[in-house]
Design a protein around this motif. Structure first.
Motif, PDB file in Angstrom:
ATOM      1  N   ALA A 128     -73.974  60.519  99.271  1.00 28.68           N
ATOM      2  CA  ALA A 128     -72.940  61.302  98.978  1.00 28.68           C
ATOM      3  C   ALA A 128     -71.913  60.649  98.000  1.00 28.68           C
ATOM      4  CB  ALA A 128     -72.311  61.611 100.163  1.00 28.68           C
ATOM      5  N   GLU A 129     -71.752  59.531  98.040  1.00 24.82           N
ATOM      6  CA  GLU A 129     -70.824  58.873  97.023  1.00 24.82           C
ATOM      7  C   GLU A 129     -71.259  58.713  95.531  1.00 24.82           C
ATOM      8  OE1 GLU A 129     -68.331  54.500  96.273  1.00 24.82           O
ATOM      9  OE2 GLU A 129     -69.893  54.867  98.156  1.00 24.82           O
ATOM     10  N   LEU A 130     -72.677  58.444  95.538  1.00 20.87           N
ATOM     11  CA  LEU A 130     -73.050  58.685  94.165  1.00 20.87           C
ATOM     12  C   LEU A 130     -73.129  59.862  93.761  1.00 20.87           C
ATOM     13  CD1 LEU A 130     -75.129  57.163  92.011  1.00 20.87           C
ATOM     14  CD2 LEU A 130     -76.884  58.106  93.440  1.00 20.87           C
ATOM     15  N   GLU A 131     -73.640  60.858  94.423  1.00 19.38           N
ATOM     16  CA  GLU A 131     -73.394  62.303  93.815  1.00 19.38           C
ATOM     17  C   GLU A 131     -72.058  62.516  93.414  1.00 19.38           C
ATOM     18  OE1 GLU A 131     -75.341  65.909  92.874  1.00 19.38           O
ATOM     19  OE2 GLU A 131     -75.974  64.233  93.754  1.00 19.38           O
ATOM     20  N   ALA A 132     -70.924  62.313  94.018  1.00 14.96           N
ATOM     21  CA  ALA A 132     -69.399  62.517  93.694  1.00 14.96           C
ATOM     22  C   ALA A 132     -69.085  61.729  92.554  1.00 14.96           C
ATOM     23  CB  ALA A 132     -68.654  61.978  94.858  1.00 14.96           C
ATOM     24  N   ASN A 133     -69.701  60.315  92.446  1.00 16.09           N
ATOM     25  CA  ASN A 133     -69.342  59.723  91.153  1.00 16.09           C
ATOM     26  C   ASN A 133     -70.089  60.233  89.822  1.00 16.09           C
ATOM     27  OD1 ASN A 133     -67.498  57.932  92.637  1.00 16.09           O
ATOM     28  ND2 ASN A 133     -69.459  56.541  92.912  1.00 16.09           N
ATOM     29  N   MET A 134     -71.469  60.800  90.269  1.00 16.26           N
ATOM     30  CA  MET A 134     -72.206  61.428  89.030  1.00 16.26           C
ATOM     31  C   MET A 134     -71.386  62.663  88.575  1.00 16.26           C
ATOM     32  SD  MET A 134     -76.049  60.805  90.585  1.00 16.26           S
ATOM     33  CE  MET A 134     -76.870  62.015  89.353  1.00 16.26           C
ATOM     34  N   ASN A 135     -70.896  63.462  89.505  1.00 14.49           N
ATOM     35  CA  ASN A 135     -70.362  64.745  89.161  1.00 14.49           C
ATOM     36  C   ASN A 135     -68.917  64.406  88.310  1.00 14.49           C
ATOM     37  OD1 ASN A 135     -72.240  66.457  90.358  1.00 14.49           O
ATOM     38  ND2 ASN A 135     -71.163  66.353  92.215  1.00 14.49           N
ATOM     39  N   GLU A 136     -68.367  63.510  88.863  1.00 13.60           N
ATOM     40  CA  GLU A 136     -67.083  63.071  88.168  1.00 13.60           C
ATOM     41  C   GLU A 136     -67.183  62.549  86.921  1.00 13.60           C
ATOM     42  OE1 GLU A 136     -63.163  59.891  88.600  1.00 13.60           O
ATOM     43  OE2 GLU A 136     -64.871  60.151  90.165  1.00 13.60           O
ATOM     44  N   LEU A 140     -76.889  60.241  84.564  1.00 11.53           N
ATOM     45  CA  LEU A 140     -75.791  59.868  85.310  1.00 11.53           C
ATOM     46  C   LEU A 140     -75.841  58.831  86.301  1.00 11.53           C
ATOM     47  CD1 LEU A 140     -74.929  63.858  85.773  1.00 11.53           C
ATOM     48  CD2 LEU A 140     -73.586  62.107  84.186  1.00 11.53           C
ATOM     49  N   GLN A 141     -77.166  58.980  87.036  1.00 13.16           N
ATOM     50  CA  GLN A 141     -77.445  57.784  88.171  1.00 13.16           C
ATOM     51  C   GLN A 141     -77.527  56.430  87.594  1.00 13.16           C
ATOM     52  OE1 GLN A 141     -80.843  58.593  90.464  1.00 13.16           O
ATOM     53  NE2 GLN A 141     -80.929  56.929  91.438  1.00 13.16           N
ATOM     54  N   LYS A 142     -77.975  56.463  86.409  1.00 13.38           N
ATOM     55  CA  LYS A 142     -78.058  55.071  85.890  1.00 13.38           C
ATOM     56  C   LYS A 142     -76.884  54.665  85.325  1.00 13.38           C
ATOM     57  CE  LYS A 142     -81.177  52.902  82.419  1.00 13.38           C
ATOM     58  NZ  LYS A 142     -82.134  52.930  81.386  1.00 13.38           N
ATOM     59  N   GLY A 143     -76.111  55.255  84.668  1.00  8.16           N
ATOM     60  CA  GLY A 143     -74.918  54.893  84.184  1.00  8.16           C
ATOM     61  C   GLY A 143     -73.743  54.682  85.066  1.00  8.16           C
ATOM     62  N   VAL A 144     -73.766  55.563  86.337  1.00  2.25           N
ATOM     63  CA  VAL A 144     -72.887  55.013  87.295  1.00  2.25           C
ATOM     64  C   VAL A 144     -73.166  54.077  87.862  1.00  2.25           C
ATOM     65  CG1 VAL A 144     -72.427  56.180  89.438  1.00  2.25           C
ATOM     66  CG2 VAL A 144     -72.210  57.669  87.601  1.00  2.25           C
TER      67      VAL A 144
END
Length: 417
Positions: free
Chosen positions: A14-22, A230-234
């Motif tokens: 959930a935290e990863l998804e939020a950070n990716m969206n941001e 996004l996943q990688k950069g975050v």
């Protein structure tokens, strides 16, 4: 086609998804506000390529030339040099490219000796127009070959710079053909602008196909069909204190200049002081497998756990060599590789190294090109630029400035006054 693999598992979905969206929202805002314009280059640069193809390639001067000389440094040369280094293996008919970058008298002398001015085209590239290395090397070229910009020699000269720069004003005064870099595209993000597209098109590369591949990944990213970026950069930016270094192991000597381009892109973009005054950054390390793993793998395996590792490889090489079925006395232990190709050996070394590093808990990921092609290289360039932007947005820095390099320039000026 390019396959992207990420081996680590997110700690909190959930935290990863939020950070990716941001991060994604920040990149969308950058694009909409015009903070950086490299997102539009795959479309906008087609007009430049088409103009060069229609107005320059048919001319006698270009037809008779066998060499394209690029006078530029850093972002003004590294991207084109990287693409030339990879694509030459599938474009043997391309004109030779010579890059005058470093004011090293030994190297410059050797390169000048190899240039026939009557069969060469010269691209002078500087975004600011006043890069000391570039203008100095241009003066040396003019003097060495007796080129006179005010004469018919100007047909061999091409200036690529910001519109209105001092180099542009110089070109205008002498009637030298100029191409412009968008003001909101920095040098290290500029390879798909005139910076790379003009010299590479003059050399005979299929630059429209490069742009096509780049456009495909841009569209996929903004359509949320490439969330691996996004996943990688975050992950990189969110764990930079634990893993401040990213090692790129590129399996192919032809990828050496690409690795250097990546090092500049990350180093100049992601090493910054953030809004809170904290020094942040990701250190890029570019290596060539299997050569450099013989000197660097030990550090990764048993040294500090402060690195992530990216494996970049090509599945099918344009040429192959079969290892002969020869058994050498006392060295029979290596006979297991007989009958296989060098490409298979290199790929096996990549997979073995990847597996060994992954088994030690080091975060790894992979980028696998099915083959060397213009579209794949265009996609790879834009992939890394997008990844850089995502990491910068997550770190909360200005990805596109480079204030840290200005002090040295000011000191240099004082030394010669």
């Amino acid at each position: 086609m390019i396959d992207y693999t990420i081996d680590w598992m997110p700690e909190n979905g959930a935290e990863l998804e939020a950070n990716m969206n941001e991060a994604f929202e920040k990149i969308v805002e950058e694009r909409e506000r015009g903070i950086s314009g490299y997102y539009f280059l795959p479309q906008d640069s087609r007009m430049i390529v088409e103009e060069v193809e229609a107005t320059l390639l048919p001319t006698q001067t270009v037809q008779e030339a066998d060499t394209v000389v690029v006078i530029g440094i850093g972002g003004s040369s590294l991207g084109a040099k990287a693409l030339d280094g990879v694509l030459r293996s599938i474009t043997p008919e391309a004109k030779r490219m010579v890059f005058l970058e470093n004011p090293d008298p030994v190297e410059v002398s050797e390169k000048l000796e190899s240039i026939d001015p009557d069969k060469s085209l010269f691209c002078i590239i500087s975004k600011s127009g006043g890069t000391i290395e570039t203008t100095t090397l241009y003066k040396i070229v003019l003097d060495r070959f007796g080129l006179r910009p005010e004469s018919e020699h100007k047909e061999r000269l091409f200036v690529i710079t910001d519109e209105g720069s001092i180099l542009h004003r110089y070109a205008e005064e002498h009637g030298i053909k100029s191409y412009f870099i968008p003001h909101n595209v920095g040098g290290r993000f500029s390879v798909l602008s005139a910076v790379g597209m003009v010299p590479l098109t003059l050399a005979g590369y299929k630059t429209c196909d490069i742009l096509k591949g780049a456009q495909q990944i841009v569209k996929a990213f903004f359509d949320r069909q490439a969330d691996h970026i996004l996943q990688k950069g975050v992950f990189y930016a969110g764990h930079w204190q634990d893993y401040p270094m990213n090692v790129l192991f590129a399996y192919g000597s032809f990828l050496e200049d690409f690795a250097k381009w990546y090092v500049q892109l990350w180093g100049e973009s992601l090493g910054k002081i953030d809004a809170q005054g904290e020094r942040v950054g990701l250190t890029p390390l570019g290596h060539i497998g299997s050569v450099d793993q013989h000197s660097f793998l030990q550090l990764i395996m048993e040294g500090p756990r402060d690195k992530t590792v990216t494996f970049l490889k090509v599945e099918h090489f344009p040429t192959e060599i079969t290892i002969p079925d020869i058994s050498l006395k006392h060295i029979e232990k290596n006979d297991y590789i007989n009958g296989h190709s060098l490409g298979e050996l290199l790929d096996g070394e990549c997979e073995a190294t990847w597996e060994s590093i992954r088994s030690q808990g080091v975060p790894t990921d992979g980028i696998v090109l099915d083959r060397i092609s213009e579209e794949n290289l265009g996609e790879l360039i834009l992939y890394y630029e997008l990844l850089t932007s995502v990491a910068g947005a997550t770190l909360g820095i200005d990805t596109y400035n480079q204030p840290g390099v200005e002090l040295g320039k000011k000191i240099l000026v004082k030394k010669f006054h």
